[in-house]
Each structure stands twice: as C-alpha cells, then as structure tokens.
Design a protein around this motif. Structure first.
Motif, PDB file in Angstrom:
ATOM      1  N   GLY B  68       1.180  -1.692   0.117  1.00  0.00           N
ATOM      2  CA  GLY B  68      -0.477  -0.070  -0.557  1.00  0.00           C
ATOM      3  C   GLY B  68       0.737   1.450   0.609  1.00  0.00           C
ATOM      4  O   GLY B  68       2.017   0.931  -0.137  1.00  0.00           O
ATOM      5  N   GLU B  69       0.419   2.158   0.067  1.00  0.00           N
ATOM      6  CA  GLU B  69       0.606   3.433   0.382  1.00  0.00           C
ATOM      7  C   GLU B  69       1.736   3.967   1.766  1.00  0.00           C
ATOM      8  O   GLU B  69       0.774   3.734   2.936  1.00  0.00           O
ATOM      9  N   LYS B  70       3.018   4.157   1.387  1.00  0.00           N
ATOM     10  CA  LYS B  70       3.338   4.297   2.651  1.00  0.00           C
ATOM     11  C   LYS B  70       3.722   5.205   3.427  1.00  0.00           C
ATOM     12  O   LYS B  70       4.498   6.400   2.503  1.00  0.00           O
ATOM     13  N   ILE B  71       3.388   6.227   4.242  1.00  0.00           N
ATOM     14  CA  ILE B  71       3.360   7.455   5.034  1.00  0.00           C
ATOM     15  C   ILE B  71       4.960   7.522   6.151  1.00  0.00           C
ATOM     16  O   ILE B  71       4.094   7.058   7.079  1.00  0.00           O
ATOM     17  N   GLU B  73       5.409   9.240   9.317  1.00  0.00           N
ATOM     18  CA  GLU B  73       5.288   9.674  10.966  1.00  0.00           C
ATOM     19  C   GLU B  73       6.327  10.835  11.241  1.00  0.00           C
ATOM     20  O   GLU B  73       7.147  10.876  10.812  1.00  0.00           O
ATOM     21  N   ILE B  79       3.675   4.249   8.375  1.00  0.00           N
ATOM     22  CA  ILE B  79       2.522   3.169   8.161  1.00  0.00           C
ATOM     23  C   ILE B  79       2.294   3.113   6.700  1.00  0.00           C
ATOM     24  O   ILE B  79       2.504   3.952   6.105  1.00  0.00           O
ATOM     25  N   LYS B  81      -1.168   2.126   4.450  1.00  0.00           N
ATOM     26  CA  LYS B  81      -2.297   2.128   3.928  1.00  0.00           C
ATOM     27  C   LYS B  81      -2.528   1.785   2.893  1.00  0.00           C
ATOM     28  O   LYS B  81      -1.911   2.007   1.948  1.00  0.00           O
ATOM     29  N   GLY B  82      -3.345   1.138   2.190  1.00  0.00           N
ATOM     30  CA  GLY B  82      -4.029   0.666   1.577  1.00  0.00           C
ATOM     31  C   GLY B  82      -3.404  -1.234   1.170  1.00  0.00           C
ATOM     32  O   GLY B  82      -3.075  -1.298   2.278  1.00  0.00           O
ATOM     33  N   ARG B 108      -6.195  -4.905   2.986  1.00  0.00           N
ATOM     34  CA  ARG B 108      -5.500  -4.551   4.363  1.00  0.00           C
ATOM     35  C   ARG B 108      -6.690  -3.385   5.297  1.00  0.00           C
ATOM     36  O   ARG B 108      -6.676  -4.435   6.457  1.00  0.00           O
ATOM     37  N   GLU B 109      -7.649  -2.645   5.078  1.00  0.00           N
ATOM     38  CA  GLU B 109      -8.347  -2.437   5.797  1.00  0.00           C
ATOM     39  C   GLU B 109      -9.952  -2.741   6.279  1.00  0.00           C
ATOM     40  O   GLU B 109      -9.843  -2.661   7.284  1.00  0.00           O
ATOM     41  N   ASP B 168       3.833  -2.624   9.919  1.00  0.00           N
ATOM     42  CA  ASP B 168       3.746  -1.131  10.067  1.00  0.00           C
ATOM     43  C   ASP B 168       3.364  -0.741  11.782  1.00  0.00           C
ATOM     44  O   ASP B 168       3.596  -0.332  12.427  1.00  0.00           O
TER      45      ASP B 168
END
Lengths: 163, 182
Positions: B68-71, B73, B79, B81-82, B108-109, B168
């Motif tokens: 997914g998309e790595k954000i 912090e 973390i 997402k997706g 994932r969600e 994550d």
C-alpha cells in the motif's frame, strides 16, 4: 560457619545461635519450584540428573509454589508468561529466592530489540537474587549460581529480611 | 498426479472468474490466486474431486504484502495505508502425490477471508495464528481467538500494536504495567 563447633562431650548436644541454625537449614534444602521455560530448562534438568546431581545440594523440584523456596527462571519469559510467573512468585511463602538463569531471563537475550512478545529481564517484575549468565548456561554455571545463593543465605540476618 | 497447469485448468473450468491467475515462476509449487469469497468452495472441490484429492493442508500462512501507500510519521516510522494482506495455503495429496499452493489477497483495511476449517481441521489453529499475528479475519471460523499473544492484548495497546507481524507494527510502551521495549 560456627554452627557445629561447640559440641558437648556426649555428642548429642550442640550449641549454636538461632540465626546460624536457620540459615544452615535454609541453604541446605533449597526446594525449587518444578518449572522450566525454554532451552535453559533443558540445562536445568541436566543439572538435576545424575551427572551433576542437584540433589547433593538439597535441591529438589517441588510441584507447588506453596512448598517451594526458590524459583529458577530458566528461559525466555514472554509477556503472557510473565503475569503467570508473578502469580506463582506471590504464591510462594517467605523466605523465597529467585535465580535468573540465562540471557533471556537476565535481560531479554537475543530478543532484546525485535522480540515484541518478550519481557526484557525478569527483574522488571520480581526481585532477583542471583543472575546466571550464558545462552544457555552449562550445568556448572547453574551450580555456581546456586552456591552463590547459598552464600547469600548464609549471611542473612533475622533482623533484616535478606542479606 | 497432476501438474499445476492441469490443476489450474480444472479449477478455471469449474469456477471461472473466481480463479484469478497462476504464477509458475516460483522456487517451489506454482501459486494459484483465488477470490477470497470463493476459497471455501474451491477448497471443498480440491479436497473432494477424484482427480485432485488434496487431503492435507500442510501449512496456512498469513502475509503482510506491504504494497500500500507508505506514509512517514513524525518520529520517522512508517504506516501503511491500502494494499493487501494475503493468505497462502500449501496443499498436498498423500494419495496422488501432487502439491499446489493457493493464495487469496484481501484489502488491508477490511481483511476478511472464508475459513476452511471444516474442510481441513489443521486450518483451525493456523487461521487463529494468522488472525493473531497479521489480523486477518476468517469468516465462519468456530473459535477465532488469539492463539499466541495474550488474550487481553487489545485492552492494553493502541490500534497500531494489535498484530505484531504487520510491517508497520509498533511495539506498545506497556502491557499490564510491564515495560515492553528494552
């Protein structure tokens, strides 16, 4: 040690003080809680067997905390197990002693960084008397740890809880 | 004994669009991808069909694909997402001596996969493990509890610390008053 040094001529009376007698009795029959956790427990069992013979120091496994004097934390303590160990420790009567055996019980060992499930040292939840290093320690090392514990008990005083 | 291509064609014939593809470029058995809502039907067929007879589920693993998309912090950690979480099923036929690997991917969600517990009993604890460590929910599982981590883990930890094998995952500071980090 000052216990058996004053003997009357007939041979069946000895004079000692209470402190020495208690300490001698306690250090000569340390009953350990029959309890093992990981690979250290295998070494602990080997120590109990005939080659190393824990029993010659008065150490026998006791299967209830109510009648145990010492607990040997022999292995990796997971967070799930830690709550149980604390309960077992609280169920033991005073005086009670703890030998922390091996790197895992001492400080988390190889799990110190990425072990999400491991308690990094049993001394975070219960007070430790003797730390035995090694991964796992050989039976000789555990015996050395026991001798250290005996030394500690020998110097205890009735007025203070532990030496 | 059947090769992966033949097994794939048999499944494709029977289930059509629920069979998503086959990956033969693997060091071991070929991997057949399956729709997570159909895995129970497909598994039942694989077990009961006379030409396949997959009577043993050797292993079932949950995997965090981290695709997914790595954000980033503020503290430098990431973390995700997706993307997807996956479950791999390693099957073996003792009778016919052939093997195959199945794969289902689930968002994932909201990771939900049908349980295969009533087809291979060995799936029971394996699915509990995948639920415990990766957080995949198995629908119709008879006893979906944590198997390794403490049962009350959720009560003491943040959302990000629920499932330790997520990529994550962050260690909680405390569990039951015990400090967790070194």
């Amino acid at each position: 040690m000052g216990l058996l040094d004053k003997e009357f001529s007939e041979g069946n009376i000895v004079i000692s003080n209470v402190e020495d007698l208690f300490n001698w009795a306690r250090l000569s029959s340390i009953w350990q809680l029959g309890f093992g956790l990981a690979c250290c427990a295998i070494e602990m069992m080997a120590t109990s067997m005939s080659h190393y013979d824990f029993d010659r120091f008065g150490v026998i496994p006791r299967n209830t905390p109510r009648q145990a004097d010492a607990i040997i934390i022999s292995g990796t303590v997971t967070l799930k197990m830690a709550t149980r160990i604390k309960r077992l420790y609280e169920q033991m009567p005073d005086p009670k002693y703890i030998i922390s055996m091996g790197s895992c019980a001492n400080c988390g060992g190889p799990y110190w960084e990425h072990g999400y499930h491991v308690l990094k040292g049993i001394d975070r939840i219960i007070p430790v008397d003797v730390y035995v290093p090694g991964c796992p320690p050989r039976p000789e090392a555990l015996l050395e740890g026991l001798l250290k514990l005996q030394e500690k008990i020998r110097n205890e005083s009735l007025r203070k809880k532990s030496a | 004994m059947k090769n992966p291509e033949e097994i794939f064609n048999l499944l494709k014939e029977k289930f059509g669009d629920s069979i998503l593809g086959i990956d033969k470029d693997t060091p071991t058995e070929a991997i057949i991808s399956i729709n997570p809502g159909q895995i129970h039907r497909v598994s039942k067929f694989l077990r009961e069909n006379e030409e396949l007879k997959f009577d043993s589920l050797m292993c079932l693993s949950g995997v965090d694909d981290a695709n997914g998309e790595k954000i980033k912090e503020e503290d430098g950690s990431e973390i995700i997402k997706g993307g997807t979480l996956s479950v791999y099923y390693h099957l073996h036929s003792v009778d016919l001596k052939h093997k195959i690997t199945l794969k289902v991917s689930t968002p994932r969600e909201d990771p939900k996969v049908e349980s295969v517990e009533n087809i291979w009993k060995s799936a029971n604890w394996h699915e509990r493990e995948a639920f415990d460590l990766v957080g995949i929910v198995f629908l119709n599982h008879p006893d979906l509890r944590r198997i390794l981590m403490p049962y009350d883990w959720d009560e003491f930890t943040e959302e990000i610390s629920r499932h330790p094998l997520r990529k994550d995952y962050k260690n909680p500071e405390f569990y039951q008053g015990m400090k967790v980090p070194y």
